[in-house]
Design a protein around this motif. Structure first.
Motif, short mmCIF file in Angstrom:
data_model
loop_
_atom_site.label_atom_id
_atom_site.label_comp_id
_atom_site.label_asym_id
_atom_site.label_seq_id
_atom_site.Cartn_x
_atom_site.Cartn_y
_atom_site.Cartn_z
N SER A 25 -101.51 8.57 -1.98
CA SER A 25 -100.72 9.30 -2.99
C SER A 25 -101.21 10.73 -3.16
O SER A 25 -100.40 11.66 -3.27
CB SER A 25 -100.78 8.58 -4.34
OG SER A 25 -100.16 7.33 -4.25
N VAL A 30 -96.74 11.09 -2.73
CA VAL A 30 -95.88 9.95 -3.06
C VAL A 30 -96.68 8.69 -2.81
O VAL A 30 -97.57 8.67 -1.96
CB VAL A 30 -94.57 9.99 -2.21
CG1 VAL A 30 -94.87 9.84 -0.75
CG2 VAL A 30 -93.57 8.97 -2.68
N SER A 31 -96.39 7.63 -3.55
CA SER A 31 -97.15 6.40 -3.37
C SER A 31 -96.86 5.80 -2.00
O SER A 31 -95.79 6.01 -1.41
CB SER A 31 -96.80 5.38 -4.46
OG SER A 31 -95.52 4.83 -4.24
N GLN A 33 -96.23 2.75 -1.33
CA GLN A 33 -95.09 1.84 -1.45
C GLN A 33 -93.77 2.61 -1.43
O GLN A 33 -92.83 2.21 -0.74
CB GLN A 33 -95.20 1.01 -2.74
CG GLN A 33 -94.10 -0.02 -2.88
CD GLN A 33 -94.14 -1.08 -1.80
OE1 GLN A 33 -95.19 -1.52 -1.36
NE2 GLN A 33 -92.98 -1.51 -1.35
N ASP A 34 -93.68 3.69 -2.18
CA ASP A 34 -92.45 4.50 -2.19
C ASP A 34 -92.18 5.08 -0.81
O ASP A 34 -91.04 5.09 -0.35
CB ASP A 34 -92.55 5.63 -3.21
CG ASP A 34 -92.40 5.13 -4.64
OD1 ASP A 34 -92.00 3.97 -4.84
OD2 ASP A 34 -92.71 5.91 -5.55
N TYR A 35 -93.22 5.55 -0.14
CA TYR A 35 -93.07 6.09 1.21
C TYR A 35 -92.53 5.03 2.16
O TYR A 35 -91.62 5.25 2.94
CB TYR A 35 -94.41 6.62 1.70
CG TYR A 35 -94.36 7.23 3.08
CD1 TYR A 35 -94.01 8.56 3.26
CD2 TYR A 35 -94.65 6.47 4.21
CE1 TYR A 35 -93.96 9.13 4.53
CE2 TYR A 35 -94.60 7.02 5.47
CZ TYR A 35 -94.25 8.35 5.63
OH TYR A 35 -94.20 8.89 6.88
N LYS A 38 -88.81 4.26 1.37
CA LYS A 38 -87.95 5.35 1.82
C LYS A 38 -87.84 5.37 3.34
O LYS A 38 -86.77 5.59 3.89
CB LYS A 38 -88.47 6.70 1.31
CG LYS A 38 -88.25 6.88 -0.16
CD LYS A 38 -88.83 8.18 -0.64
CE LYS A 38 -88.71 8.28 -2.15
NZ LYS A 38 -89.35 9.48 -2.67
#
Length: 57
Positions: A25, A30-31, A33-35, A38
């Motif tokens: 992060s 960005v985290s 998980q979010d990466y 996406k």
């Protein structure tokens, strides 16, 4: 290949998945998980084409 965050950390020889997540992060903005989400959804996006002054999807 669908790896969990802790499996990615282990593959990089990082024992603490939370440390990996914090550093990811901090570096990426960005985290992890979010990466991952996406990146997985990127190929599923539909792109619209413009034609005759309007957009078609």
């Amino acid at each position: 290949m669908d790896l969990r965050i802790k499996e990615i950390a282990a593959a990089l020889e990082i024992d603490d998945q939370y440390y990996f997540s914090r550093m990811f992060s901090k570096i990426m903005g960005v985290s992890a998980q979010d990466y991952k989400v996406k990146r997985e959804n990127f190929g599923k996006l539909s792109f619209c084409k413009r034609g005759s002054g309007s957009f078609r999807c």
